[in-house]
Design an enzyme around this catalytic site. Structure first.
Site, PDB file in Angstrom:
ATOM      1  N   SER A   1       0.815  -1.216   0.000  1.00  0.00           N
ATOM      2  CA  SER A   1       0.000   0.000   0.000  1.00  0.00           C
ATOM      3  C   SER A   1       0.846   1.262   0.000  1.00  0.00           C
ATOM      4  O   SER A   1       1.920   1.314   0.614  1.00  0.00           O
ATOM      5  CB  SER A   1      -0.861  -0.029   1.269  1.00  0.00           C
ATOM      6  OG  SER A   1      -1.363   1.250   1.553  1.00  0.00           O
TER       7      SER A   1
ATOM      8  N   GLU B   1       0.217   3.610   1.742  1.00  0.00           N
ATOM      9  CA  GLU B   1       0.303   4.056   3.139  1.00  0.00           C
ATOM     10  C   GLU B   1       1.689   3.779   3.717  1.00  0.00           C
ATOM     11  O   GLU B   1       2.069   4.356   4.735  1.00  0.00           O
ATOM     12  CB  GLU B   1      -0.770   3.366   3.990  1.00  0.00           C
ATOM     13  CG  GLU B   1      -2.172   3.890   3.762  1.00  0.00           C
ATOM     14  CD  GLU B   1      -2.383   5.332   4.242  1.00  0.00           C
ATOM     15  OE1 GLU B   1      -1.957   5.659   5.361  1.00  0.00           O
ATOM     16  OE2 GLU B   1      -2.971   6.113   3.481  1.00  0.00           O
TER      17      GLU B   1
ATOM     18  N   TYR C   1      -1.548   0.543  10.668  1.00  0.00           N
ATOM     19  CA  TYR C   1      -1.795  -0.139   9.384  1.00  0.00           C
ATOM     20  C   TYR C   1      -0.579  -0.010   8.468  1.00  0.00           C
ATOM     21  O   TYR C   1      -0.104  -0.987   7.887  1.00  0.00           O
ATOM     22  CB  TYR C   1      -3.034   0.470   8.713  1.00  0.00           C
ATOM     23  CG  TYR C   1      -3.228   0.055   7.281  1.00  0.00           C
ATOM     24  CD1 TYR C   1      -3.870  -1.131   6.958  1.00  0.00           C
ATOM     25  CD2 TYR C   1      -2.763   0.853   6.234  1.00  0.00           C
ATOM     26  CE1 TYR C   1      -4.040  -1.517   5.639  1.00  0.00           C
ATOM     27  CE2 TYR C   1      -2.930   0.478   4.913  1.00  0.00           C
ATOM     28  CZ  TYR C   1      -3.569  -0.710   4.620  1.00  0.00           C
ATOM     29  OH  TYR C   1      -3.723  -1.080   3.313  1.00  0.00           O
TER      30      TYR C   1
HETATM   31  P1  GDP Z   1      -6.459   5.920   3.566  1.00  0.00           P
HETATM   32  O1  GDP Z   1      -5.650   6.779   2.658  1.00  0.00           O
HETATM   33  O2  GDP Z   1      -6.208   4.447   3.362  1.00  0.00           O
HETATM   34  O3  GDP Z   1      -6.391   6.316   4.985  1.00  0.00           O
HETATM   35  O4  GDP Z   1      -7.984   6.098   3.031  1.00  0.00           O
HETATM   36  P2  GDP Z   1      -9.276   6.780   3.656  1.00  0.00           P
HETATM   37  O5  GDP Z   1     -10.278   6.797   2.558  1.00  0.00           O
HETATM   38  O6  GDP Z   1      -9.692   6.124   4.926  1.00  0.00           O
HETATM   39  O7  GDP Z   1      -8.809   8.285   4.023  1.00  0.00           O
HETATM   40  C1  GDP Z   1      -8.251   9.134   3.056  1.00  0.00           C
HETATM   41  C2  GDP Z   1      -7.986  10.503   3.674  1.00  0.00           C
HETATM   42  O8  GDP Z   1      -9.236  11.151   3.971  1.00  0.00           O
HETATM   43  C3  GDP Z   1      -7.207  10.493   4.985  1.00  0.00           C
HETATM   44  O9  GDP Z   1      -6.219  11.490   4.909  1.00  0.00           O
HETATM   45  C4  GDP Z   1      -8.232  10.863   6.034  1.00  0.00           C
HETATM   46  O10 GDP Z   1      -7.707  11.550   7.172  1.00  0.00           O
HETATM   47  C5  GDP Z   1      -9.125  11.800   5.234  1.00  0.00           C
HETATM   48  N1  GDP Z   1     -10.449  11.962   5.824  1.00  0.00           N
HETATM   49  C6  GDP Z   1     -11.027  13.133   6.196  1.00  0.00           C
HETATM   50  N2  GDP Z   1     -12.228  12.920   6.746  1.00  0.00           N
HETATM   51  C7  GDP Z   1     -12.428  11.581   6.742  1.00  0.00           C
HETATM   52  C8  GDP Z   1     -13.500  10.740   7.171  1.00  0.00           C
HETATM   53  O11 GDP Z   1     -14.511  11.209   7.687  1.00  0.00           O
HETATM   54  N3  GDP Z   1     -13.348   9.392   6.992  1.00  0.00           N
HETATM   55  C9  GDP Z   1     -12.229   8.858   6.388  1.00  0.00           C
HETATM   56  N4  GDP Z   1     -12.128   7.542   6.217  1.00  0.00           N
HETATM   57  N5  GDP Z   1     -11.199   9.630   5.991  1.00  0.00           N
HETATM   58  C10 GDP Z   1     -11.299  10.964   6.144  1.00  0.00           C
END
Ligand code: GDP
Length: 319
Positions: free
Chosen positions: A124, A126, A148
């Site tokens: 990933s 990440e 993660y």
């Molecule tokens: P990730 O890149 O695997 O962490 O994918 P996510 O879809 O969970 O999150 C992507 C980005 O969106 C991260 O930087 C989060 O901090 C941001 N984000 C902002 N608000 C939210 C929220 O309400 N839910 C999630 N999942 N992410 C959020």
């Protein structure tokens, strides 16, 4: 006879797109499925009859040995994980068990029972976390920012190590965020597209969000599973970055989703500290030149088109 393949995480977003691709190509598809009290078949119900399911878990080595013995796979795709970054702070040790040690468990099952099987590990972006260079490519050092991300770094290196220790055909695909109408509702893209649809339909009146400034390189999952398959068709096992080469803020994502249903997002979005993470990955942007050149991989669905497709799907599901 067609080739045989074992896919862990088959009920997830990527598992379902990959299974469709492999079935199209004539593979016999075995899917490792975790037993849950409620069946999790939304993503693969439409092809469930064509898949041979094996109940098992990355934490249960016996079940993995059994799965490899029964399927005699030519290719193994390890897509199973605790895959949500946000939850990894709530369950850090469990995330490590599944997302890190689980990779060793499945690699061991392959090594001991079918060592010539080709192996794909779902790594990933990440892992780049607090990115030390932009754009990120195969040679960019890792700096994970969540339990993660840390677990995925382990999974990446144990895959490389099995390749180097045992000469296994093991590849790590470093995939940047990839989304679709089948994405889980906790991920930001689907959370936003589902909320835009529900607000439009009068089923919800606000959307509570975390950090809107984070930037991600978001692609379409259906395009990304093709890169997984291509990696295992090469002459030599290698690792590849898969990304769009474009980055957008969470705010832009919200803007596109809400304007698709003619709403002004500023009227509905509320910032809620509950969704702000203890440590953030501010910017991800991938350079997938190697995948394009060596695999001949290409993108078919762009970011905006994908978000619109997801909103349309959520309108349909919520109606
Ligand atoms: P990730 O890149 O695997 O962490 O994918 P996510 O879809 O969970 O999150 C992507 C980005 O969106 C991260 O930087 C989060 O901090 C941001 N984000 C902002 N608000 C939210 C929220 O309400 N839910 C999630 N999942 N992410 C959020």
């Amino acid at each position: 006879m067609g080739k045989s393949t074992l896919v862990t995480g088959i009920t997830g977003q990527d598992g379902s797109y990959l299974a469709e691709l492999l079935l199209d190509k004539g593979y016999k598809v075995y899917g490792l499925r975790r037993r849950t009290s409620m069946p999790m078949m939304e993503n693969i119900g439409h092809i469930a009859k064509e898949i041979e399911f094996i109940d098992g878990d990355l934490m249960d080595k016996g079940s993995l040995d059994y799965a490899v013995k029964v399927s005699r796979p030519d290719e193994v795709y390890n897509l199973a994980a605790q895959s949500f970054v946000g939850s990894s702070w709530d369950q850090p040790a469990l995330t490590g068990q599944i997302t890190a040690i689980g990779v060793t468990n499945i690699l061991e099952a392959v090594r001991l029972n079918k060592p010539d099987a080709r192996f794909y590990q779902a790594s990933s972006s990440e892992m780049f976390g607090k990115a030390v260079e932009t754009p990120q490519k195969e040679t960019t050092p890792f700096y994970p920012r969540s339990p993660y991300g840390v677990a995925k770094v382990y999974g990446h290196w144990i895959t490389v190590n099995y390749r180097e220790s045992y000469n296994m055909f093991a590849c790590s695909g470093i995939l940047f965020n990839h989304e679709s109408p089948r994405r889980g509702l906790e991920f930001v893209t689907r959370k936003v597209t589902n909320a835009a649809a529900r607000i439009k339909l009068g089923l919800q009146d606000e959307l509570r969000m975390g950090n809107l400034d984070a930037k991600r390189d978001w692609g379409f999952a259906g395009d990304y599973v093709k890169a997984m398959w291509l990696m295992l068709q090469q002459e030599q096992p290698e690792d590849f970055v898969v990304s769009t080469g474009e980055t957008h803020t969470v705010e832009t994502l919200i803007e596109i989703a809400f304007s698709h249903v003619n709403l002004n997002w500023r009227d509905y979005v509320v910032i809620d500290p509950k969704f702000v993470r203890p440590a953030e990955v501010d910017l991800l942007l991938g350079d997938s030149t190697k995948a394009k050149e060596k695999l001949g991989w290409k993108l078919e669905v762009g970011f905006e088109e994908m978000i619109r497709m997801m909103v349309e799907n959520d309108l349909r599901l919520n109606r």
